[in-house]
Every structure is written in C-alpha cells, then in structure tokens.
Design a protein around this motif. Structure first.
Motif, PDB file in Angstrom:
ATOM      1  N   LEU A  23       0.825  -1.208   0.000  1.00 34.35           N
ATOM      2  CA  LEU A  23       0.000   0.000   0.000  1.00 34.35           C
ATOM      3  C   LEU A  23       0.862   1.263   0.000  1.00 34.35           C
ATOM      4  CD1 LEU A  23      -2.860  -1.052   2.408  1.00 34.35           C
ATOM      5  CD2 LEU A  23      -2.927  -0.860  -0.078  1.00 34.35           C
ATOM      6  N   ARG A  24       1.992   1.238   0.696  1.00 34.14           N
ATOM      7  CA  ARG A  24       2.899   2.402   0.669  1.00 34.14           C
ATOM      8  C   ARG A  24       3.457   2.611  -0.728  1.00 34.14           C
ATOM      9  NH1 ARG A  24       4.575   0.440   5.658  1.00 34.14           N
ATOM     10  NH2 ARG A  24       6.353  -0.567   4.703  1.00 34.14           N
ATOM     11  N   ILE A  25       3.808   1.531  -1.410  1.00 34.93           N
ATOM     12  CA  ILE A  25       4.325   1.642  -2.777  1.00 34.93           C
ATOM     13  C   ILE A  25       3.255   2.222  -3.697  1.00 34.93           C
ATOM     14  CG2 ILE A  25       5.084   0.304  -4.777  1.00 34.93           C
ATOM     15  CD1 ILE A  25       6.524  -1.552  -2.775  1.00 34.93           C
ATOM     16  N   ILE A  26       2.024   1.743  -3.564  1.00 37.55           N
ATOM     17  CA  ILE A  26       0.916   2.255  -4.377  1.00 37.55           C
ATOM     18  C   ILE A  26       0.684   3.734  -4.083  1.00 37.55           C
ATOM     19  CG2 ILE A  26      -1.573   2.084  -4.778  1.00 37.55           C
ATOM     20  CD1 ILE A  26       0.047  -0.153  -6.068  1.00 37.55           C
ATOM     21  N   LEU A  27       0.743   4.119  -2.822  1.00 34.35           N
ATOM     22  CA  LEU A  27       0.532   5.513  -2.440  1.00 34.35           C
ATOM     23  C   LEU A  27       1.614   6.416  -3.017  1.00 34.35           C
ATOM     24  CD1 LEU A  27      -1.267   7.355  -0.690  1.00 34.35           C
ATOM     25  CD2 LEU A  27       0.383   7.012   1.149  1.00 34.35           C
ATOM     26  N   VAL A  28       2.857   6.019  -2.911  1.00 34.37           N
ATOM     27  CA  VAL A  28       3.959   6.817  -3.453  1.00 34.37           C
ATOM     28  C   VAL A  28       3.845   6.909  -4.975  1.00 34.37           C
ATOM     29  CG1 VAL A  28       6.460   6.850  -3.806  1.00 34.37           C
ATOM     30  CG2 VAL A  28       5.523   6.398  -1.534  1.00 34.37           C
ATOM     31  N   ALA A  29       3.519   5.802  -5.626  1.00 29.84           N
ATOM     32  CA  ALA A  29       3.377   5.808  -7.087  1.00 29.84           C
ATOM     33  C   ALA A  29       2.230   6.720  -7.522  1.00 29.84           C
ATOM     34  CB  ALA A  29       3.155   4.393  -7.605  1.00 29.84           C
ATOM     35  N   SER A  30       1.149   6.737  -6.761  1.00 29.32           N
ATOM     36  CA  SER A  30       0.028   7.599  -7.136  1.00 29.32           C
ATOM     37  C   SER A  30       0.400   9.066  -6.974  1.00 29.32           C
ATOM     38  CB  SER A  30      -1.217   7.258  -6.322  1.00 29.32           C
ATOM     39  OG  SER A  30      -1.019   7.550  -4.968  1.00 29.32           O
ATOM     40  N   PHE A  31       1.160   9.412  -5.928  1.00 32.25           N
ATOM     41  CA  PHE A  31       1.604  10.797  -5.768  1.00 32.25           C
ATOM     42  C   PHE A  31       2.533  11.211  -6.909  1.00 32.25           C
ATOM     43  CE2 PHE A  31       0.423  10.566  -1.193  1.00 32.25           C
ATOM     44  CZ  PHE A  31      -0.371  11.690  -1.175  1.00 32.25           C
ATOM     45  N   VAL A  32       3.420  10.316  -7.305  1.00 37.58           N
ATOM     46  CA  VAL A  32       4.317  10.615  -8.430  1.00 37.58           C
ATOM     47  C   VAL A  32       3.509  10.794  -9.713  1.00 37.58           C
ATOM     48  CG1 VAL A  32       6.145   9.655  -9.887  1.00 37.58           C
ATOM     49  CG2 VAL A  32       6.326   9.509  -7.395  1.00 37.58           C
ATOM     50  N   GLY A  33       2.517   9.937  -9.929  1.00 36.25           N
ATOM     51  CA  GLY A  33       1.676  10.046 -11.122  1.00 36.25           C
ATOM     52  C   GLY A  33       0.893  11.342 -11.155  1.00 36.25           C
ATOM     53  N   VAL A  34       0.328  11.729 -10.028  1.00 31.58           N
ATOM     54  CA  VAL A  34      -0.420  12.991  -9.966  1.00 31.58           C
ATOM     55  C   VAL A  34       0.517  14.171 -10.203  1.00 31.58           C
ATOM     56  CG1 VAL A  34      -1.670  14.535  -8.400  1.00 31.58           C
ATOM     57  CG2 VAL A  34      -2.292  12.130  -8.545  1.00 31.58           C
ATOM     58  N   GLY A  35       1.706  14.109  -9.649  1.00 26.54           N
ATOM     59  CA  GLY A  35       2.685  15.178  -9.871  1.00 26.54           C
ATOM     60  C   GLY A  35       3.061  15.315 -11.337  1.00 26.54           C
TER      61      GLY A  35
END
Length: 75
Positions: A23-35
């Motif tokens: 879940l942490r990996i998914i969360l970090v990846a989603s923040f990078v994608g939104v950025g």
C-alpha cells in the motif's frame, strides 16, 4: 499517545513485508503520477498560451499590412 509508543507501534510496519509495504508503494506511485500529470497540464497550458499569443500577433500584423490599401489591390 506518546511519541515513543507510536515509534514502537510503527516499527514492525516499516520493517516487515506485507500489505502495508504494498500500500505504501501504491501511495507513493500515485503521488508521483499525480505530480507528473499536473506538470504535463501546466506545460501544455503554458505552450497553448504562447501559441495563442503568436496567433493574435500574426492576425494583428496581417491586419496592419492591409490597412489603407484599396479593395481592388487586396487580390
């Protein structure tokens, strides 16, 4: 709850594999994608504004070039 208690509770979460890590990996990846999406939209908007300004300048230059000429001479 004290800081020491929170650190003690968070210790196993951050050191063990499992759903928490995923879940942490998914969360970090989603923040990078939104950025990246925000950056791309901002860049497209800036480029679009430059293009619009160039079109307006071209129209104004074209209009100024034909001003004062008789209609027969415009071709």
């Amino acid at each position: 709850m004290s800081t020491a208690a929170l650190v003690q509770l968070a210790g196993p979460i951050s050191s063990e594999n499992g759903p928490g890590l995923f879940l942490r990996i998914i969360l970090v990846a989603s923040f990078v994608g939104v950025g990246l999406m925000v950056w791309a939209l901002a860049r497209a908007g800036r480029d679009g504004a430059k293009r619009d300004a160039a079109r307006v300048a071209a129209r104004e230059a074209e209009g100024a070039g034909t001003a004062g000429r008789p209609a027969d001479d415009l071709g």
